[in-house]
Design an enzyme around this catalytic site. Structure first.
Site: not given
Ligand code: NAD
Ligand code: UDP
Length: 316
Positions: A57, A145, A186
């Site tokens: 995208v 990010y 994570r």
């Molecule tokens: P994820 O990595 O599982 O999913 C992201 C998806 O985007 C993947 O399928 C990847 O292949 C696709 N992607 C990346 N770059 C692309 C591109 N240029 N074109 C098309 N597809 C592309 O991550 P997620 O945890 O599902 O996160 C999804 C969204 O939610 C992200 O925007 C992330 O920033 C946001 N978000 C997630 C969390 C969380 O805790 N999971 C927290 C905050 C924000």
């Molecule tokens: N973390 C940790 N051990 C691991 C992976 C992550 O202690 O093996 C810690 C990391 O430093 C952060 C928190 O867990 O303080 C959450 O990390 P994550 O990568 O899940 O996402 P974040 O909230 O930092 O985006």
């Protein structure tokens, strides 16, 4: 109603596809599979209202036919992933968001941006309300990010104010559940993967930093409610139950009969010390509250990871 979900083959995107299909929508997922996998949505392929197309995208997004909603979820989300892919992360937050907004404008569709609690950086205020402007290091490793998402929010508000696009912004706090990648780095998948391999759990720093973990079905429900609302300013969605990372590692460790040890490793640069959502706005506007507690959420997630792990072991 037809939705386009960028990042639809990722962890959150796949759950969102599932929810919209269950609500009767037609769904087109666009994904370049950098961190996602087709297997996340393979169970949806039999549904004639679902399609997935491989697309990056950050390039022009071509979607034939009408579109009612664009949900922009494409972006690496795990710190390990975005540190490995700093420039694609900046590009998908900037160019990808621009293209997704352009699609919404051209199709007169609504638009929802998946933003993040990382917009608050290493916050000096806790819990974090939406009015807090954040404390972000733009040139640190996480800046790729954080700043991409802050730019994406600014671009979304500009399309709303200047072009009149009907936009939404969700600030997602740490979410977990089935279809996270076991090796995405994570905290939760890392601890579980380590425990499954009989290795020690690696806690970074002294483990006193906090996070608040939301189960994926709660998050998706909050997002669905936000889609139906008329709110254009950001809304936090997350579980306000705050826990230290050391306590979190201990909770996961106790789910395994062999209870692996915990070891301490250096804290990554700019790792936020506290993170907890103030969800009063979501409660008031969306009548939303998380329903799944950590015990239940961990049980559901561990079941999934154990199956993935043994399937991987069987196929080598
Ligand atoms: P994820 O990595 O599982 O999913 C992201 C998806 O985007 C993947 O399928 C990847 O292949 C696709 N992607 C990346 N770059 C692309 C591109 N240029 N074109 C098309 N597809 C592309 O991550 P997620 O945890 O599902 O996160 C999804 C969204 O939610 C992200 O925007 C992330 O920033 C946001 N978000 C997630 C969390 C969380 O805790 N999971 C927290 C905050 C924000
Ligand atoms: N973390 C940790 N051990 C691991 C992976 C992550 O202690 O093996 C810690 C990391 O430093 C952060 C928190 O867990 O303080 C959450 O990390 P994550 O990568 O899940 O996402 P974040 O909230 O930092 O985006």
């Amino acid at each position: 109603m037809r939705a386009v979900i960028t990042g639809g083959a990722g962890f959150l995107g796949s759950h969102l596809c599932e929810r919209l299909l269950a609500e009767g929508w037609e769904v087109l997922a666009l994904d370049n599979l950098v961190t996602g996998a087709e297997s996340n949505v393979s169970h949806l392929l039999a549904n004639p209202r679902f399609r997935i197309t491989r697309a990056d995208v950050t390039r022009y997004i071509d979607v034939p036919g009408p579109v009612d909603y664009v949900l922009h979820f494409a972006s690496p989300a795990s710190p390990v992933d975005y540190l490995k892919m700093p420039i694609p992360t900046l590009k998908v937050g900037a160019l990808g968001t621009h293209n997704a907004l352009g699609l919404a404008l051209a199709q007169k569709a609504k638009f929802l941006l998946a933003s993040t609690s990382e917009c608050y950086g290493d916050p000096e205020v806790s819990p974090q309300p939406e009015e807090y402007w954040g404390h972000v290091n733009p040139i640190g490793p996480r800046g790729v990010y954080d700043e991409a998402k802050r730019y994406a929010e600014a671009m979304t508000m500009a399309y709303h104010r200047f072009h009149g696009v009907d936009t939404r912004i969700v600030r997602i706090f740490n979410t977990y559940g089935p279809r996270m990648r076991l090796n995405d780095g994570r905290a939760l998948p890392n601890f579980v993967y380590q425990a499954l391999r009989g290795e020690p759990l690696t806690v970074y720093g002294d483990g006193k930093q906090t996070r608040s973990f939301c189960y994926v079905s709660d998050l998706v429900d909050g997002i669905y409610r936000l889609m139906q609302s008329g709110e254009h300013l950001p809304v936090n969605i997350g579980n306000p139950q705050e826990i230290t990372i050391l306590e979190f590692a201990e909770r996961i460790r106790s789910c395994f009969s062999h209870a692996p040890p915990i070891v301490f490793k250096p804290l990554p640069q700019d790792d936020p010390k506290r993170r907890c959502p103030d969800i009063s706005k979501a409660r008031r506007l969306l009548n939303w509250d998380p329903a799944v507690g950590l015990d239940e959420g961990l049980r559901l997630t561990l079941d999934y990871f154990k199956k993935q792990f043994s399937a991987g072991a069987k196929t080598g």
